[in-house]
Design a protein around this motif. Structure first.
Motif, PDB file in Angstrom:
ATOM      1  N   PRO A 269      47.096 170.604 -25.240  1.00 27.46           N
ATOM      2  CA  PRO A 269      46.294 171.654 -25.868  1.00 27.46           C
ATOM      3  C   PRO A 269      46.935 173.023 -25.627  1.00 27.46           C
ATOM      4  N   CYS A 270      46.850 173.895 -26.629  1.00 30.48           N
ATOM      5  CA  CYS A 270      47.467 175.225 -26.514  1.00 30.48           C
ATOM      6  C   CYS A 270      46.981 175.978 -25.283  1.00 30.48           C
ATOM      7  N   SER A 271      45.710 175.776 -24.956  1.00 29.48           N
ATOM      8  CA  SER A 271      45.137 176.489 -23.804  1.00 29.48           C
ATOM      9  C   SER A 271      45.780 176.059 -22.490  1.00 29.48           C
ATOM     10  N   PHE A 272      46.536 174.944 -22.519  1.00 28.72           N
ATOM     11  CA  PHE A 272      47.116 174.413 -21.286  1.00 28.72           C
ATOM     12  C   PHE A 272      48.604 174.723 -21.169  1.00 28.72           C
ATOM     13  N   TRP A 273      49.183 175.392 -22.193  1.00 29.05           N
ATOM     14  CA  TRP A 273      50.614 175.660 -22.172  1.00 29.05           C
ATOM     15  C   TRP A 273      51.009 176.540 -20.987  1.00 29.05           C
ATOM     16  N   MET A 274      50.234 177.570 -20.711  1.00 31.14           N
ATOM     17  CA  MET A 274      50.570 178.456 -19.603  1.00 31.14           C
ATOM     18  C   MET A 274      50.585 177.679 -18.282  1.00 31.14           C
ATOM     19  N   THR A 275      49.668 176.728 -18.151  1.00 35.34           N
ATOM     20  CA  THR A 275      49.649 175.907 -16.931  1.00 35.34           C
ATOM     21  C   THR A 275      50.926 175.088 -16.827  1.00 35.34           C
ATOM     22  N   LEU A 276      51.369 174.510 -17.960  1.00 29.32           N
ATOM     23  CA  LEU A 276      52.591 173.710 -17.958  1.00 29.32           C
ATOM     24  C   LEU A 276      53.805 174.568 -17.610  1.00 29.32           C
ATOM     25  N   LEU A 277      53.880 175.765 -18.211  1.00 29.03           N
ATOM     26  CA  LEU A 277      55.005 176.658 -17.927  1.00 29.03           C
ATOM     27  C   LEU A 277      54.987 177.103 -16.465  1.00 29.03           C
ATOM     28  N   THR A 278      53.777 177.344 -15.966  1.00 28.89           N
ATOM     29  CA  THR A 278      53.659 177.727 -14.552  1.00 28.89           C
ATOM     30  C   THR A 278      54.122 176.587 -13.653  1.00 28.89           C
ATOM     31  N   ASP A 279      53.824 175.344 -14.076  1.00 29.40           N
ATOM     32  CA  ASP A 279      54.290 174.181 -13.309  1.00 29.40           C
ATOM     33  C   ASP A 279      55.807 174.092 -13.280  1.00 29.40           C
ATOM     34  N   ALA A 280      56.463 174.714 -14.294  1.00 29.67           N
ATOM     35  CA  ALA A 280      57.933 174.684 -14.332  1.00 29.67           C
ATOM     36  C   ALA A 280      58.551 175.631 -13.312  1.00 29.67           C
ATOM     37  N   LEU A 281      57.808 176.641 -12.867  1.00 29.50           N
ATOM     38  CA  LEU A 281      58.358 177.645 -11.946  1.00 29.50           C
ATOM     39  C   LEU A 281      58.994 177.041 -10.695  1.00 29.50           C
ATOM     40  N   PRO A 282      58.308 176.161  -9.981  1.00 27.29           N
ATOM     41  CA  PRO A 282      58.933 175.599  -8.770  1.00 27.29           C
ATOM     42  C   PRO A 282      60.229 174.866  -9.074  1.00 27.29           C
ATOM     43  N   LEU A 283      60.295 174.223 -10.249  1.00 25.36           N
ATOM     44  CA  LEU A 283      61.516 173.517 -10.622  1.00 25.36           C
ATOM     45  C   LEU A 283      62.641 174.489 -10.958  1.00 25.36           C
ATOM     46  N   LEU A 284      62.268 175.621 -11.563  1.00 29.87           N
ATOM     47  CA  LEU A 284      63.273 176.640 -11.901  1.00 29.87           C
ATOM     48  C   LEU A 284      63.834 177.299 -10.643  1.00 29.87           C
ATOM     49  N   GLU A 285      63.034 177.323  -9.576  1.00 25.23           N
ATOM     50  CA  GLU A 285      63.435 178.015  -8.352  1.00 25.23           C
ATOM     51  C   GLU A 285      64.095 177.086  -7.352  1.00 25.23           C
ATOM     52  N   GLN A 286      64.283 175.814  -7.702  1.00 23.56           N
ATOM     53  CA  GLN A 286      64.950 174.882  -6.781  1.00 23.56           C
ATOM     54  C   GLN A 286      66.395 175.318  -6.533  1.00 23.56           C
ATOM     55  N   LYS A 287      66.924 175.011  -5.349  1.00 21.64           N
ATOM     56  CA  LYS A 287      68.317 175.361  -5.040  1.00 21.64           C
ATOM     57  C   LYS A 287      69.271 174.693  -6.021  1.00 21.64           C
ATOM     58  N   GLU A 288      68.981 173.446  -6.301  1.00 21.86           N
ATOM     59  CA  GLU A 288      69.797 172.698  -7.255  1.00 21.86           C
ATOM     60  C   GLU A 288      69.277 172.956  -8.655  1.00 21.86           C
ATOM     61  N   VAL A 289      70.165 173.135  -9.609  1.00 24.38           N
ATOM     62  CA  VAL A 289      69.745 173.386 -10.990  1.00 24.38           C
ATOM     63  C   VAL A 289      69.130 172.098 -11.563  1.00 24.38           C
ATOM     64  N   ILE A 290      67.917 172.237 -12.083  1.00 23.63           N
ATOM     65  CA  ILE A 290      67.190 171.078 -12.635  1.00 23.63           C
ATOM     66  C   ILE A 290      67.264 171.077 -14.152  1.00 23.63           C
ATOM     67  N   PHE A 291      66.927 172.207 -14.776  1.00 26.18           N
ATOM     68  CA  PHE A 291      66.921 172.304 -16.238  1.00 26.18           C
ATOM     69  C   PHE A 291      68.303 172.663 -16.764  1.00 26.18           C
ATOM     70  N   SER A 292      68.749 171.988 -17.799  1.00 23.91           N
ATOM     71  CA  SER A 292      70.016 172.318 -18.465  1.00 23.91           C
ATOM     72  C   SER A 292      69.814 173.572 -19.308  1.00 23.91           C
ATOM     73  N   ALA A 293      70.908 174.073 -19.862  1.00 25.12           N
ATOM     74  CA  ALA A 293      70.820 175.259 -20.719  1.00 25.12           C
ATOM     75  C   ALA A 293      69.930 174.987 -21.923  1.00 25.12           C
ATOM     76  N   GLU A 294      70.113 173.813 -22.508  1.00 24.74           N
ATOM     77  CA  GLU A 294      69.306 173.465 -23.696  1.00 24.74           C
ATOM     78  C   GLU A 294      67.824 173.379 -23.333  1.00 24.74           C
ATOM     79  N   GLN A 295      67.530 172.780 -22.203  1.00 21.32           N
ATOM     80  CA  GLN A 295      66.148 172.662 -21.759  1.00 21.32           C
ATOM     81  C   GLN A 295      65.564 174.036 -21.442  1.00 21.32           C
TER      82      GLN A 295
END
Length: 631
Positions: free
Chosen positions: A550-576
Motif C-alpha cells: 500500500p502507498c501509505s506503507f512505502w515510507m516504512t519500507l524505505l525507512t527499513d532500507a536505511l540500516p541496509l544502506l548503512e552497513q559496512k559492506e555494500v548491500i544494494f547495487s547501483a541499479e538497486q
C-alpha cells in the motif's frame, strides 16, 4: 387420559402411574432428549447409521450367498436392532428409577416416577410391535412370544410372589393361592406345580387332588420353538388334554377344594373363571393372552384383532372407557401400523419413539407404500421432526446431523437451515460446526461460519484469529482488511503480533495482494534478523517495485532500507540504489498531501536521511564497481 385405577396397569418400574403419566408426558422435550436423544440412530439405505452397534455392520460383506441366507441374516439383524432399542429404553428406565430412589425432593421424585412409567409404556408398545411386525411370529410361536411379553411387562404381582415365597410356611400364607393363580394365569406351570407341592405336603388329605391337577398341568400341550410338531398335531393333543380336564371337572374331582377347582376351570379356558382373577391380571391384554393360552393356543396373527377387541370389552365391562395406551395396543393387535404411529405421535412428548420405530418398520418393508402428500415418506418425515428437535438442544444438536444424513429427500436442506441457526458461542463449537459442513461439502455454510467468526475475532481485536477465519472462508476482501490492521499495528508498535500464523501462511498468502505483502514483509524481517542482508535487500526492493505494498506503507519500507544502506559492506547495487531513489521521488512527488508531507518535520527528516544514505551508498557502489572493473 382418564383416572383409571392403578390395578389396571402393569409395568416394570413404578407402573401403576403409567396411564396417568401418559398425558403428563407432553412438554418435557428437553428432559426426554437428554435421556434417549441419540442412543440409537436410524439406518441408512445401505446400512446402520454411524452410531449403530458396530456388530450389526456385517451385512456390508459382498461374499456371494444364497438370497435366502442373506434375507435370513437381515431378518435376524433387524430383530437384534429392535432388542437393542428396547435395551436403550430399559437403561433409561433404570437411570430414572435410581434417580427417583436417591432424591429427597418429593417434586423431583414425582417427575422421575412419571418418566419411569412413560418409558415402561414405551417399552411395552415397542415389544409388542417387535413380536407382531418385526419378528412376525406365526401361529404357535406367537403365543409363546405374547406370554413372554406379559411376564416381562405385567409385574405388579412380583412383590406378592416374593412375600409368599420368603415366608416360613408359604402354603399357610394368606396370599398363597393368589400366587398360584398368578403363575397359572401367566402359563408358568413349573412354578405353579412347585407351590402346589408345598400345599400337598402340608395337607395330605388333598394329595390325590394335587396329583391329578399336577398331572394335568404337566401334560398341558404348549407350542415349542424347537419342536417340529405341526399345528394340527398340537391341536389334536390339546383337544385330548382339554377333554381330560373337562372330565375331571364334571366328575367333581376338585369339588372339595374351591381353589383347585378354580384352577381347573382356568385350564379349560372358562372366561368367567379367568375374569374372577381380574385383580391379579391387572390389564385387559394380560387377560387376552391368558384367554388365548387356555382356549386357542394356535391362534394366528390375523385372528388377534377379534380376540383383542372382545377381551378388552369383557375386561373393562363398561366400567371405564379405553385410554390412549389401550388404543395403541389395540391398533397393534389389529396390525394397523400407521395407526400405532399416529397415536404415539399424539400422545408421546417427543418424536424419539415414533421416529425410531418407524425407521425400523420401514426397513422391515412394512411402510413402503405410505408416502405423505408433500413428497416425503413417513419414515423421513418423522426422522426430520426428531432431528429438528435435537437441534434445539444445546448439547444434542450434533446427533441431529446423523439423522439428517439418513434422510435422502430433504435431509440436506433441513441440515443447511438448522446449521445456520446454531449459536457459535465459542471457537470450539464453531470448529465442530465447520467440520460438519466441510465433511458434507456445504461450501456456502462454511464461508458463512468463517465470516461470522472472523468478524467476532476482529471486534475483540484478536487479529490472528480473525485472519485465520478469513483465510478459511477464502474471503479476499476481509483478508485484505485484516492485513491492513496488522500493518497498522506494526507501524504503531514496531512489531508484529501472531508471528506463528504469519510465518506459516504458506500458499494461503496468495488469497489477496495485501496478505501476500504481509507474509513477504514478515519474511523480510526474518531474513534481516538472520543477517541475510543481500536476500533481505532483494525482497524489500521487490516489495517496492511489484506495487503490492500500500502507498501509505512505502515510507516504512524505505525507512527499513536505511540500516541496509548503512552497513559496512555494500548491500544494494547501483541499479538497486537507483530503483530506491526512484521510489523515494515517486513517494514525495506523487503524495496528494505533498504540502502537509513537507510541513511534517519528522517525515522531512526521514526523506533527507534517505536521500543522504542513498547518495552515499551510490558513491560507495560506484567506487566499488569501478575498482572491480579496473582490476
Amino acid at each position: 387420559c382418564g383416572n383409571s385405577s392403578t390395578s389396571r396397569t402393569g409395568f416394570s418400574w413404578g407402573c401403576s402411574g403409567a396411564r396417568r403419566s401418559w398425558r403428563g408426558s407432553r412438554g418435557r422435550r428437553s428432559e426426554w432428549m437428554g435421556r434417549v436423544g441419540g442412543s440409537c440412530c436410524p439406518f441408512s439405505s445401505r446400512g446402520p447409521a454411524p452410531r449403530a452397534d458396530k456388530r450389526l455392520r456385517g451385512h456390508h460383506t459382498k461374499t456371494p450367498t444364497a438370497p435366502s441366507n442373506q434375507s435370513h441374516f437381515v431378518f435376524g439383524r433387524l430383530v437384534q436392532v429392535s432388542k437393542n432399542y428396547r435395551s436403550v429404553i430399559r437403561a433409561c428406565m433404570e437411570d430414572m428409577h435410581q434417580a427417583a430412589v436417591s432424591t429427597r425432593d418429593p417434586a423431583l421424585q414425582g417427575q422421575y416416577s412419571t418418566q419411569v412409567s412413560i418409558l415402561s409404556a414405551m417399552e411395552l408398545i415397542w415389544n409388542l410391535c417387535e413380536i407382531l411386525f418385526v419378528e412376525a411370529a406365526t401361529a404357535g410361536p406367537l403365543l409363546l412370544r405374547l406370554l413372554d411379553w406379559v411376564r416381562l411387562h405385567v409385574c405388579d404381582v412380583d412383590s406378592m410372589v416374593r412375600e409368599v415365597l420368603s415366608s416360613e410356611s408359604p402354603s399357610k400364607h394368606k396370599l398363597f393361592w393368589n400366587v398360584v393363580d398368578v403363575f397359572v394365569l401367566q402359563g408358568r406351570m413349573d412354578e405353579a406345580r412347585h407351590l402346589l407341592s408345598k400345599e400337598a405336603s402340608a395337607n395330605p388329605a388333598s394329595m390325590n387332588m394335587y396329583k391329578i391337577l399336577d398331572d394335568l398341568m404337566k401334560k398341558m400341550p404348549v407350542p415349542s420353538l424347537g419342536n417340529t410338531q405341526t399345528l394340527t398335531e398340537l391341536e389334536l393333543k390339546w383337544q385330548h388334554w382339554h377333554e381330560e380336564c373337562q372330565r375331571y371337572l364334571q366328575d367333581g374331582t376338585f369339588a372339595s377344594n374351591p381353589h383347585m377347582e378354580s384352577i381347573c376351570k382356568i385350564l379349560l379356558g372358562d372366561e368367567d373363571a379367568i375374569l374372577e382373577k381380574k385383580e391379579l391380571m391387572t390389564t385387559w391384554y394380560h387377560f387376552l393372552v391368558t384367554r388365548l393360552l387356555y382356549s386357542h393356543p394356535t391362534v394366528k396373527p390375523m385372528e388377534l384383532r377379534f380376540y383383542a377387541q372382545s377381551s378388552m370389552d369383557l375386561f373393562l365391562g363398561g366400567e371405564s372407557s379405553p385410554e390412549p395406551l389401550d388404543m395403541i395396543l389395540m391398533a397393534a393387535f389389529e396390525f394397523e401400523m400407521h395407526q400405532v404411529i399416529k397415536e404415539c405421535s399424539i400422545v408421546l412428548s417427543n418424536w424419539w419413539f415414533v421416529a425410531h420405530l418407524t425407521d425400523l418398520l420401514d426397513h422391515c418393508k412394512l411402510l413402503q407404500s405410505h408416502n405423505l402428500y408433500f413428497g416425503s415418506n413417513m419414515r423421513e418425515f418423522l426422522l426430520l421432526e426428531y432431528a429438528s428437535g435435537l437441534f434445539s438442544h444445546h448439547s444434542l444438536w450434533q446427533l441431529g446431523v446423523d439423522y439428517f444424513d439418513h434422510c435422502p429427500e430433504f435431509g440436506r436442506v433441513y441440515l443447511e437451515l438448522h446449521i445456520e441457526r446454531i449459536p457459535l458461542s465459542t471457537e470450539q463449537k464453531a470448529l465442530k460446526v465447520l467440520r460438519i459442513c466441510e465433511q458434507r461439502q456445504m461450501h456456502e455454510q462454511v464461508r458463512s461460519i468463517c465470516k461470522i467468526m472472523a468478524m467476532k475475532a476482529l471486534r475483540n481485536n484478536r487479529l490472528g484469529s480473525a485472519l485465520s477465519w478469513s483465510i478459511r472462508a477464502k474471503d479476499a476482501a476481509f483478508a485484505t482488511l485484516i492485513s491492513d490492521r496488522f500493518l497498522k499495528d506494526y507501524c504503531e508498535k514496531g512489531c508484529f503480533s501472531d508471528l506463528d500464523l504469519i510465518d506459516n501462511l504458506g500458499p494461503s498468502m496468495l488469497l489477496s495482494d495485501r496478505l501476500t505483502f504481509l507474509g513477504k514483509y514478515r519474511e523480510f524481517h526474518r531474513l534481516y534478523g538472520e543477517k541475510r542482508f543481500p536476500e533481505a535487500a532483494r525482497l524489500l526492493l521487490t516489495l517496492m517495485t511489484a506495487h503490492i505494498a500500500p502507498c501509505s506503507f512505502w515510507m516504512t519500507l524505505l525507512t527499513d532500507a536505511l540500516p541496509l544502506l548503512e552497513q559496512k559492506e555494500v548491500i544494494f547495487s547501483a541499479e538497486q540504489t537507483y530503483e530506491l531513489m526512484r521510489c523515494l521521488e515517486d513517494l514525495t512527488a506523487g503524495n496528494p498531501d505533498k504540502q502537509k508531507f513537507q510541513d511534517d518535520d519528522v517525515e522531512t527528516t526521514k526523506v533527507e536521511m534517505l536521500r543522504l544514505a542513498l547518495a552515499r551508498n551510490l558513491a560507495r557502489v560506484i567506487v566499488k564497481e569501478g575498482t572491480v572493473e579496473g582490476s
